[in-house]
Design an enzyme around this catalytic site. Structure first.
Site, PDB file in Angstrom:
ATOM      1  N   ASP A  74      -4.728  -4.203  -6.503  1.00 12.91           N
ATOM      2  CA  ASP A  74      -5.519  -4.371  -5.290  1.00 12.91           C
ATOM      3  C   ASP A  74      -4.817  -5.435  -4.447  1.00 12.91           C
ATOM      4  O   ASP A  74      -4.818  -6.614  -4.804  1.00 12.91           O
ATOM      5  CB  ASP A  74      -6.945  -4.818  -5.657  1.00 12.91           C
ATOM      6  CG  ASP A  74      -7.823  -4.999  -4.429  1.00 12.91           C
ATOM      7  OD1 ASP A  74      -7.299  -4.883  -3.300  1.00 12.91           O
ATOM      8  OD2 ASP A  74      -9.033  -5.261  -4.601  1.00 12.91           O
ATOM      9  N   CYS A  90       0.888  -1.166   0.000  1.00 14.19           N
ATOM     10  CA  CYS A  90       0.000   0.000   0.000  1.00 14.19           C
ATOM     11  C   CYS A  90       0.922   1.210   0.000  1.00 14.19           C
ATOM     12  O   CYS A  90       1.087   1.886   1.001  1.00 14.19           O
ATOM     13  CB  CYS A  90      -0.899  -0.012   1.226  1.00 14.19           C
ATOM     14  SG  CYS A  90      -1.896  -1.522   1.364  1.00 14.19           S
ATOM     15  N   ASP A 100      -0.593   0.379  -5.382  1.00 15.22           N
ATOM     16  CA  ASP A 100      -1.717   1.084  -4.759  1.00 15.22           C
ATOM     17  C   ASP A 100      -2.946   0.796  -5.600  1.00 15.22           C
ATOM     18  O   ASP A 100      -2.845   0.579  -6.814  1.00 15.22           O
ATOM     19  CB  ASP A 100      -1.474   2.596  -4.671  1.00 15.22           C
ATOM     20  CG  ASP A 100      -2.444   3.241  -3.679  1.00 15.22           C
ATOM     21  OD1 ASP A 100      -2.076   3.375  -2.492  1.00 15.22           O
ATOM     22  OD2 ASP A 100      -3.571   3.587  -4.075  1.00 15.22           O
ATOM     23  N   CYS A 118      -0.325   3.821  11.193  1.00 11.95           N
ATOM     24  CA  CYS A 118      -0.122   5.076  11.933  1.00 11.95           C
ATOM     25  C   CYS A 118      -1.281   5.251  12.906  1.00 11.95           C
ATOM     26  O   CYS A 118      -1.869   6.321  12.999  1.00 11.95           O
ATOM     27  CB  CYS A 118       0.036   6.272  11.014  1.00 11.95           C
ATOM     28  SG  CYS A 118      -1.270   6.483   9.795  1.00 11.95           S
ATOM     29  N   ALA A 136       1.442   4.224  -1.849  1.00  8.75           N
ATOM     30  CA  ALA A 136       1.273   5.670  -2.101  1.00  8.75           C
ATOM     31  C   ALA A 136       1.285   6.458  -0.788  1.00  8.75           C
ATOM     32  O   ALA A 136       0.800   5.956   0.224  1.00  8.75           O
ATOM     33  CB  ALA A 136      -0.044   5.897  -2.841  1.00  8.75           C
ATOM     34  N   GLY A 157       6.735   7.525  -0.088  1.00  9.79           N
ATOM     35  CA  GLY A 157       7.870   7.884   0.763  1.00  9.79           C
ATOM     36  C   GLY A 157       8.660   6.678   1.243  1.00  9.79           C
ATOM     37  O   GLY A 157       9.894   6.655   1.184  1.00  9.79           O
TER      38      GLY A 157
END
Length: 451
Positions: free
Chosen positions: A316, A265, A289, A387, A267, A270
């Site tokens: 996906d 995943c 992505d 996160c 995108a 970074g």
């Protein structure tokens, strides 16, 4: 002249209200809406800072402000436009000690006219002046009789989030929710294919920014820059902006030159780019992505940095690719999550995330883990990260995965991760901003056992 002085600052309040309305009425993201409104707005730096402060303070304290306003209103008002004007006014009256209360009230009354509600000017004026008179008499919920409600108002956070954090962290939940990061700045790291740390520090020495080396390898904290993305060295690809938690997830991968890597995943790219640089531009990183426009962001990052070992793809990650089974040296799953680890920096998150959305996310996280783990070759590495600071999205997901997949085991973090963080590693590493100085972030490194 008197009227002109009275209306000073109206433009800043007008923009702040517009952003608050976009977030609360249209579901926009505060950071994106604020950037869009400030671009080309013509305001000076001090007014731009005022707009940002009013937007973030109002959204951060929205639950508390609504609680306070309810105590000075004769009856609840259902006009969302008026409610948002009152919230902006209450924020200035209750939280801003540098703004005269009368000026805050007068400007809000003027905003009623601008929004086509001249008939509500008297209502707005009356409520805000009532708030000024009674602000020292406002009553909080009884902390003994209604402890959860009292905490929800005190920290201006939905009650369910308070209950979850209390269950996960006990008394530390109060430290988590009361923390505010008042420093404005970015974490920068060099493009490792062009500059080593010494060369990057020399480059930073030519800038007017304040800089400080962090505890993370290759990372400097920068303050005093207005729009770093327009800096010539950034545009030339000499460095990147990347959060500390994101960098640690990459270091946890322990990548080596020539390896085959999957960032599921990926995108906006970074982590992908940092991994590509850690591999010295060798090997190959598939960067997936599900959305084409977000894959374009990965492509742009790789192009800016001159990285040729990245293969951005629209994929996906929930759908198994049989041809890739057992082919990857390492897989990074930075899973879709609530983002509540960024709550202190993005206060609109706590207004957007719901218990139901977290449940849907945990189900998606499990599906992703089950699927992408198949790509890890024997002896290879799987890093799972989010996160978020909710254990349901973090260590509980890792525990369930290891129960379902005995072919995997928890693995130690590599030595490239500073000892400070390795020493806290148990069922993963949970970063907490008030304690670690990095955004709330979770990661765990797992290893597929040898056949």
């Amino acid at each position: 002249m008197k009227e002109q002085r009275t209306m000073e600052g109206l433009a800043a309040r007008r923009i702040a209200l517009k952003v608050i309305r976009k977030v609360t009425e249209d579901g926009a993201y505060a950071a994106l809406a604020l950037d869009a409104e400030l671009k080309g707005c013509g305001l000076g730096n001090s007014d731009r800072r005022l707009v940002s402060r009013l937007v973030y303070d109002t959204l951060d304290h929205l639950i508390y402000l609504d609680w306070a306003l309810a105590q000075v209103m004769a009856k609840p008002d259902t006009d969302i436009k008026l409610i948002n004007i009152l919230r902006l006014g209450a924020c200035q009256i209750l939280l801003e000690d540098r703004i005269p209360e009368s000026a805050a009230t007068n400007l809000c009354v003027q905003l009623c006219t601008e929004l086509g509600m001249p008939g509500l000017k008297g209502v707005c004026n009356g409520i805000l002046r009532n708030l000024i008179r009674k602000k020292e008499e406002l009553v909080m919920p009884d902390a003994e009789k209604e402890p959860d409600k009292a905490a929800s108002i005190r920290y201006s956070v939905p009650e369910w989030i308070w209950k979850r954090l209390k269950a996960d962290y006990g008394e530390e939940a109060e430290s988590i929710l009361s923390y505010r990061n008042l420093e404005d700045g970015w974490t920068l790291r060099p493009n490792l294919t062009r500059l080593d740390d010494a060369e990057f520090e020399k480059l930073l020495g030519k800038k007017i920014w304040k800089k400080e080396k962090t505890e993370l390898p290759h990372a400097w904290k920068i303050t005093g820059a207005m729009d770093i993305s327009r800096d010539a060295d950034y545009l030339a690809g000499n460095y990147s902006i990347q959060s500390g938690g994101s960098m640690l997830a990459c270091l946890a991968m322990g990548v080596k030159r020539g390896q085959q890597i999957l960032d599921c995943c990926a995108a906006p790219g970074g982590k992908t780019c940092y991994l590509a640089e850690l591999m010295g531009g060798t090997g190959r990183i598939q960067a997936w992505d599900i959305h084409e426009h977000r894959v374009a962001l990965i492509e742009a990052q790789a192009r800016r940095l001159g990285l040729e070992n990245i293969r951005p793809m629209v994929r996906d990650a929930c759908r198994l690719r049989e041809d890739l089974t057992g082919t990857m040296d390492a897989v990074l799953l930075d899973a879709p999550c609530s983002g509540l680890g960024f709550m202190a920096q993005k206060p609109d998150l706590k207004l957007r995330v719901t218990e139901e959305s977290v449940k849907e996310l945990t189900e998606l996280q499990e599906r992703l883990l089950d699927t992408v783990s198949a790509y890890v070759k024997p002896g290879g590495t799987l890093v799972y990260s989010t996160c978020s600071i909710l254990k349901d999205e973090n260590e509980h997901r890792a525990e369930r995965f290891l129960e379902r997949h005995p072919e995997f085991e928890k693995a130690a973090l590599p030595m490239s991760v500073p000892e400070k963080y390795r020493s806290r590693y148990s069922m993963g590493l949970q970063l907490l901003e008030h304690r670690d100085g990095l955004e709330g972030f979770y990661l765990i490194r797992m290893r597929r056992k040898d056949d």
